[in-house]
Design an enzyme around this catalytic site. Structure first.
Site, short mmCIF file in Angstrom:
data_model
loop_
_atom_site.label_atom_id
_atom_site.label_comp_id
_atom_site.label_asym_id
_atom_site.label_seq_id
_atom_site.Cartn_x
_atom_site.Cartn_y
_atom_site.Cartn_z
CE LYS A 88 -4.08 -1.98 0.06
NZ LYS A 88 -3.94 -3.41 0.17
C1 LIG Z 1 -5.25 -4.22 0.85
C2 LIG Z 1 -6.72 -4.06 0.93
C3 LIG Z 1 -7.47 -4.49 2.03
C4 LIG Z 1 -6.91 -5.35 3.12
O1 LIG Z 1 -5.80 -4.92 3.73
P1 LIG Z 1 -4.74 -5.95 4.39
O2 LIG Z 1 -3.95 -5.02 5.23
O3 LIG Z 1 -3.94 -6.56 3.30
O4 LIG Z 1 -5.51 -6.93 5.19
C5 LIG Z 1 -8.81 -4.20 2.06
N1 LIG Z 1 -9.41 -3.54 1.07
C6 LIG Z 1 -8.73 -3.12 -0.01
C7 LIG Z 1 -9.45 -2.35 -1.09
C8 LIG Z 1 -7.38 -3.39 -0.14
O5 LIG Z 1 -6.73 -3.01 -1.24
#
Ligand SMILES: *Cc1c(COP(=O)(O)O)cnc(C)c1O
Length: 397
Positions: free
Chosen positions: A186
């Site tokens: 992210k």
């Molecule tokens: C990455 C993501 C998540 C989940 O996050 P994690 O930290 O990997 O559990 C939820 N929603 C969206 C849209 C994502 O891209």
């Protein structure tokens, strides 16, 4: 998008603070920590940047969504409206609390279509969960008025759009609750981590307790704390939070780099009449983590995606065929394949997704290409990339 590309001295210094005192846990051990409370510090910085009263930092974005739902009192049999185009975490968080994921079409914003949302509302609908996919947002003012009209909560999944805004407010801060992910890919990373933001004190307290076994966090003796309701362990470690403390302060720096690269790429494709861009709702500003565009037909889009990949233009996604981000490949959800028995409420409440018509979503996602915007590119590399993309796309039209 990935903040890990710019992992450096600031992140290392934050982690070193934690290693120096050895307190890897976010609660207790006050005397040993030499004043370092990384999870709490991260919460304070997120609240300030997102202009919200409260932040709870937790172990992942998926945990954040689960906790957000639980903290608002959503439970067994309640219906949560979510888009057909999102990450699997959306339905995982809903199913985790025994609620029912109600899949709804997306439109040319690549997020929830407000008209489709309206038709999906029933007496059991508790939450509308727009997912701000690939850096841009859902039409939040329309969704908010639908929520107000029907007394439904708005929960923003801003995991892929941190740093973007809508009508002057940070994404995530507009709904009753908002969630971020700080996983490794992210815009801001903790390695693993996530956050819930809200202006609702009761939801915040619930999230604080729920994410730590129901601990009420009153007093200085952890073992003597009471547990007003059932919870789980979704805590983040101090090591992970420390990385986030450095990264969150770089959010605007990262978004500015993404904006510059995104604009260069977009400008290269502007003169191609076959390329149209994803609609950004009025008043919205993206976080520029992806450049998203449509081509005229599914066949041309497949051809373009293949040609881009074969010419070394990496990190361009054709979500229509993707195993993780579009309903067509969620055969585990569609077929209700779980290790143990699913709750009765879910089995009875979930529509038969094997036989639901999502052609309105296919119309957009089947023609979408999303190109990741990387932070580590030089301006020259981006310019060359844009020029090359233009030549490749031109050759297939
Ligand atoms: C990455 C993501 C998540 C989940 O996050 P994690 O930290 O990997 O559990 C939820 N929603 C969206 C849209 C994502 O891209």
């Amino acid at each position: 998008m990935p903040g890990f590309e710019l992992f450096g001295e600031k992140e290392k210094a934050q982690v070193q603070d934690v290693l120096d005192n050895g307190v890897l846990m976010r609660y207790g051990f006050d005397a040993m920590r030499n004043g370092h409370w990384k999870a709490k510090e991260l919460e304070a910085v997120v609240s300030k940047r997102m202009q919200t009263s409260y932040t709870q930092v937790v172990s992942s974005g998926t945990a954040a969504l689960t906790i957000a739902l639980a903290s608002a009192g959503v439970g067994a049999g309640d219906e949560v409206i979510m888009p057909t185009f999102t990450f699997v975490a959306s339905f995982e968080s809903i199913l985790a609390i025994g609620a029912v994921p109600v899949l709804v079409n997306v439109d040319d914003t690549l997020t929830l279509d407000p008209d489709a949302v309206k038709s999906a509302i029933t007496s059991k609908t508790k939450v509308i969960m727009p997912v701000h996919m690939c850096g841009s947002m859902a039409d939040l003012s329309v969704l908010k008025s639908i929520c107000n009209e029907h007394d439904i909560l708005l929960l923003e999944d801003a995991c892929q759009a941190i740093g973007g805004s809508y009508q002057g407010k940070p994404l995530g801060s507009i709904g009753d609750l908002g969630c971020f992910s700080f996983d490794f890919v992210k815009t801001i990373t903790c390695g693993e981590g996530g956050a819930i933001i809200t202006n609702n004190e009761a939801y915040y307290k619930n999230a604080d307790h729920y994410s730590d076994h129901g601990h009420d966090h009153v007093g200085t003796d952890r073992g003597a704390e009471s547990h007003p309701f059932l919870g789980y362990n979704f805590r983040i470690s101090e090591l992970n939070a420390a990385v986030g403390c450095a990264q969150i302060r770089r959010l605007d720096e990262f978004v500015n780099i993404q904006k510059r690269h995104y604009t260069t790429l977009r400008d290269s494709l502007l003169t191609l009449p076959e390329v149209t861009f994803r609609r950004v709702p009025e008043g919205g500003i993206e976080n520029y983590s992806f450049l998203n565009f449509f081509l005229p037909t599914e066949a041309l889009t497949r051809k373009a995606h293949k040609a881009l990949g074969e010419s070394g233009i990496d990190a361009c996604f054709y979500w229509y065929d993707n195993n993780w981000h579009y309903y067509r490949k969620w055969e585990h959800l569609l077929g209700k394949k779980s290790l143990g028995r699913l709750p009765k409420d879910v089995l009875e409440g979930m529509p038969d997704y094997q036989n639901v018509d999502f052609s309105a979503s296919d119309h957009w996602i089947g023609r979408t290409i999303s190109c990741l915007v990387k932070l580590s590119w030089t301006d020259e590399e981006v310019k060359a990339r844009g020029d090359k993309m233009k030549v490749i796309l031109k050759s297939i039209f």
